[in-house]
Design a protein around this motif. Sequence first.
Motif, short mmCIF file in Angstrom:
data_model
loop_
_atom_site.label_atom_id
_atom_site.label_comp_id
_atom_site.label_asym_id
_atom_site.label_seq_id
_atom_site.Cartn_x
_atom_site.Cartn_y
_atom_site.Cartn_z
N GLN A 123 0.84 -1.18 0.00
CA GLN A 123 0.00 0.00 0.00
C GLN A 123 0.88 1.23 0.00
OE1 GLN A 123 -2.36 0.75 3.49
NE2 GLN A 123 -3.92 1.90 2.35
N ALA A 124 0.50 2.23 -0.80
CA ALA A 124 1.32 3.44 -0.89
C ALA A 124 0.46 4.62 -1.31
CB ALA A 124 2.46 3.25 -1.89
N ASN A 125 0.86 5.79 -0.89
CA ASN A 125 0.23 7.03 -1.29
C ASN A 125 0.97 7.58 -2.51
OD1 ASN A 125 -0.96 9.53 -1.59
ND2 ASN A 125 -0.05 10.41 0.26
N LEU A 126 0.38 7.44 -3.68
CA LEU A 126 1.05 7.87 -4.90
C LEU A 126 0.99 9.38 -5.09
CD1 LEU A 126 0.00 5.07 -7.40
CD2 LEU A 126 1.97 5.19 -5.88
N GLN A 127 0.33 10.09 -4.18
CA GLN A 127 0.34 11.55 -4.21
C GLN A 127 1.51 12.12 -3.42
OE1 GLN A 127 -3.75 13.24 -3.45
NE2 GLN A 127 -4.18 11.10 -3.00
N ALA A 128 2.25 11.25 -2.74
CA ALA A 128 3.35 11.72 -1.89
C ALA A 128 4.44 12.39 -2.72
CB ALA A 128 3.94 10.55 -1.11
N ASP A 129 5.11 13.34 -2.13
CA ASP A 129 6.23 14.02 -2.77
C ASP A 129 7.44 13.92 -1.83
OD1 ASP A 129 7.82 15.57 -4.38
OD2 ASP A 129 6.88 17.48 -3.85
N PRO A 130 8.49 13.20 -2.21
CA PRO A 130 8.67 12.58 -3.52
C PRO A 130 7.86 11.29 -3.67
CG PRO A 130 10.53 12.02 -2.13
CD PRO A 130 9.68 12.98 -1.35
N LEU A 131 7.68 10.88 -4.91
CA LEU A 131 7.00 9.63 -5.21
C LEU A 131 7.71 8.49 -4.47
CD1 LEU A 131 4.69 8.72 -7.20
CD2 LEU A 131 6.53 8.05 -8.77
N PRO A 132 6.96 7.57 -3.86
CA PRO A 132 7.59 6.53 -3.02
C PRO A 132 8.27 5.43 -3.84
CG PRO A 132 5.22 6.21 -3.08
CD PRO A 132 5.48 7.50 -3.80
N VAL A 133 9.26 5.82 -4.62
CA VAL A 133 10.07 4.88 -5.39
C VAL A 133 11.52 5.18 -5.06
CG1 VAL A 133 10.69 4.00 -7.67
CG2 VAL A 133 8.37 4.84 -7.25
N ALA A 134 12.15 4.31 -4.27
CA ALA A 134 13.51 4.58 -3.81
C ALA A 134 14.55 4.17 -4.84
CB ALA A 134 13.76 3.84 -2.49
N ARG A 135 14.34 3.04 -5.49
CA ARG A 135 15.31 2.53 -6.44
C ARG A 135 14.59 1.64 -7.44
NH1 ARG A 135 18.14 -2.32 -6.64
NH2 ARG A 135 20.03 -2.24 -7.93
N ALA A 136 14.87 1.82 -8.72
CA ALA A 136 14.21 0.99 -9.73
C ALA A 136 14.96 1.09 -11.04
CB ALA A 136 12.76 1.44 -9.93
N ASP A 137 14.97 -0.02 -11.76
CA ASP A 137 15.42 -0.01 -13.15
C ASP A 137 14.29 0.40 -14.08
OD1 ASP A 137 18.16 -1.28 -12.80
OD2 ASP A 137 16.89 -2.83 -11.92
N LEU A 138 13.06 0.08 -13.66
CA LEU A 138 11.88 0.35 -14.47
C LEU A 138 10.73 0.75 -13.55
CD1 LEU A 138 10.11 0.20 -17.08
CD2 LEU A 138 9.79 -2.24 -16.56
N VAL A 139 10.07 1.84 -13.92
CA VAL A 139 8.81 2.23 -13.29
C VAL A 139 7.74 2.10 -14.37
CG1 VAL A 139 7.49 4.06 -12.16
CG2 VAL A 139 9.93 3.76 -11.66
N THR A 140 6.67 1.40 -14.05
CA THR A 140 5.65 1.13 -15.04
C THR A 140 4.26 1.36 -14.46
OG1 THR A 140 4.84 -0.53 -16.64
CG2 THR A 140 5.59 -1.34 -14.49
#
Length: 296
Positions: A123-140
């Motif tokens: 579960q995550a709040n996608l309105q958060a700033d910054p977006l809750p993506v710490a590390r990724a090769d791909l965001v989809t």
Amino acid sequence: MVGDAFEANWLDLREPVDSESRARPLERLLTQHLRGRERLEITDLGAGTGSNLRHLAPRLTDSRGVQQHWTLLDADTALLSDVPARTRSWAQARGYTVVDQNEGLEITGRAEAPFTLDIAPRQANLQADPLPVARADLVTASALLDLVSRDWLQAFAQRLWEIGAAALIALSYDGHIAWQPQVAGDEEVMRLVNQHQRGEKTFGTALGPDGGAVAAAELEAAGFELETAQTPWRLGPSDQALQQHLHAGWAAAASETAPHRAEAIRAWLERRIDLLESGQGQVTVGHLDVLALPPG
């Protein structure tokens, strides 16, 4: 895209059509970009019940195979709770091996090459700033961009650039609907639906049909290499259940936008349902897929 767009039943109805409609050339370009990495960190935004993963994961393998760690982010815990069961059934139907793993799954299988998936719904709040993506090769994501605002897209592009991730955003509604045969009210309903799409949503004032094109422009301005592709749904009488659900959602959105036209819109819906039940009725719904790759 409208009405009860986040119902599990709606997501079930659209999943096979989504998969058939997506842009294979963009997926191949993405696979080439990711080639040679032994492990992929992938974040799926607004993941719902996991349909994006089920489509894309087997296609992200190269000749050596690859291990993929998927983090599925969504605010709706009810949808996320369906991910393990639905993905287990999908995997078992293809002869893949499935192992329960805490709140997620580990799946081993073979498509173009062997692959292993570690799947973690969160579960995550996608309105958060910054977006809750710490590390990724791909965001989809799939069917997301028509819901977000320009400010959200600018922050999204900045976050992607900071972490050096590629992005593949599929099936953003682009505002084009074409029916065969045509009936009175088609143009009005399309106009009202598109107006409804630009209303206040979870992420602020939504871009609606402009979301895909604005995302491409913002990502390109941030420095990414961009590719886009038209990925329309082409629905016929064999897609009756999906069409009925879709037309009911359109009628509800149009009536909400123009309450004084509710009776005319209800008559339009009845004509459309009558056509479907008589074995007629085709509709093309425009979508755009966007691929953003870091340079180099």
